[in-house]
Design a protein around this motif. Sequence first.
Motif, PDB file in Angstrom:
ATOM      1  N   ARG A 103       0.828  -1.202   0.000  1.00 37.52           N
ATOM      2  CA  ARG A 103       0.000   0.000   0.000  1.00 37.52           C
ATOM      3  C   ARG A 103       0.865   1.255   0.000  1.00 37.52           C
ATOM      4  O   ARG A 103       0.518   2.256  -0.636  1.00 37.52           O
ATOM      5  CB  ARG A 103      -0.926   0.000   1.211  1.00 37.52           C
ATOM      6  CG  ARG A 103      -1.770   1.269   1.311  1.00 37.52           C
ATOM      7  CD  ARG A 103      -2.823   1.178   2.396  1.00 37.52           C
ATOM      8  NE  ARG A 103      -3.540   2.437   2.539  1.00 37.52           N
ATOM      9  CZ  ARG A 103      -4.612   2.609   3.291  1.00 37.52           C
ATOM     10  NH1 ARG A 103      -5.085   1.584   3.987  1.00 37.52           N
ATOM     11  NH2 ARG A 103      -5.215   3.778   3.365  1.00 37.52           N
ATOM     12  N   GLU A 107       0.355   4.313  -2.566  1.00 40.80           N
ATOM     13  CA  GLU A 107       0.093   5.699  -2.197  1.00 40.80           C
ATOM     14  C   GLU A 107       1.191   6.633  -2.703  1.00 40.80           C
ATOM     15  O   GLU A 107       0.916   7.769  -3.111  1.00 40.80           O
ATOM     16  CB  GLU A 107      -0.051   5.803  -0.679  1.00 40.80           C
ATOM     17  CG  GLU A 107      -1.296   5.089  -0.150  1.00 40.80           C
ATOM     18  CD  GLU A 107      -1.417   5.180   1.361  1.00 40.80           C
ATOM     19  OE1 GLU A 107      -0.427   5.598   2.007  1.00 40.80           O
ATOM     20  OE2 GLU A 107      -2.483   4.814   1.899  1.00 40.80           O
ATOM     21  N   THR A 113      -6.956   7.076  -2.558  1.00 39.48           N
ATOM     22  CA  THR A 113      -7.194   6.352  -1.312  1.00 39.48           C
ATOM     23  C   THR A 113      -8.497   6.802  -0.659  1.00 39.48           C
ATOM     24  O   THR A 113      -8.726   6.517   0.519  1.00 39.48           O
ATOM     25  CB  THR A 113      -6.032   6.574  -0.323  1.00 39.48           C
ATOM     26  OG1 THR A 113      -5.905   7.989  -0.073  1.00 39.48           O
ATOM     27  CG2 THR A 113      -4.726   6.034  -0.879  1.00 39.48           C
ATOM     28  N   LEU A 116     -10.693   4.771   2.069  1.00 40.81           N
ATOM     29  CA  LEU A 116      -9.938   3.688   2.682  1.00 40.81           C
ATOM     30  C   LEU A 116      -9.625   4.015   4.135  1.00 40.81           C
ATOM     31  O   LEU A 116      -9.349   5.168   4.480  1.00 40.81           O
ATOM     32  CB  LEU A 116      -8.631   3.443   1.931  1.00 40.81           C
ATOM     33  CG  LEU A 116      -8.736   2.979   0.479  1.00 40.81           C
ATOM     34  CD1 LEU A 116      -7.340   2.771  -0.104  1.00 40.81           C
ATOM     35  CD2 LEU A 116      -9.545   1.704   0.377  1.00 40.81           C
TER      36      LEU A 116
END
Length: 208
Positions: A103, A107, A113, A116
């Motif tokens: 992740r 990012e 995102t 999330l």
Amino acid sequence: AHFRLETRTAHKVLSQHTASVTYDEIEGLVQRYLRMMARRPVRTASGPGIWLRPPLATTGEPIVRLPERVDLFPTAEENHAFYVLSATHAAGRWEYGTFEFRRSTYEARGFPTDGLAPGCPADGIVEFLEAFPNPLLAVGLFTMLDGIRIESRLRRDFPGLRPPLDRLSPVYASRATATAAERLPEELIEALFLVSIGNVPPGSLPPR
């Protein structure tokens, strides 16, 4: 070898009245097979149900969950082959990069995102999917779509897998698919299941 394969089903039918194969029978062979395919130690465990694409393993614990018993097919050889296909698909996740996802890298590249949950120290694919508002849906969609990618690679790199995949997958799909609830996400997952595993042409999907 051919005689042993031919007589395995006959022996089981005569002595046990079944051609099913259990996890206990296949465990040692599958563990060796997984170690060779994934090129790392991989633990296995059994669970209720039958699936071709095993549940995702967590980042910190490489474990492959396989069915306790496979009895979808009329011969022990076919049920045995189904176990091997399931283990092969699991190994393909390591071989073809499923678990390389991070992740933090996602990012850093500026991908969205929104919605999330905040990240955690373990930022692998399982943790990423669990951060979605509907984790079950995220996992279901990812398993189907990533499964299509992995099967394509397996068919290309291991031509010997094509016949059992072509023969066993549609039977599994026809017997294992539960009718989706009348909600769009479940219908989408069922459609992906039928197309990617059952080889059902999109135009032949049940009308919704």
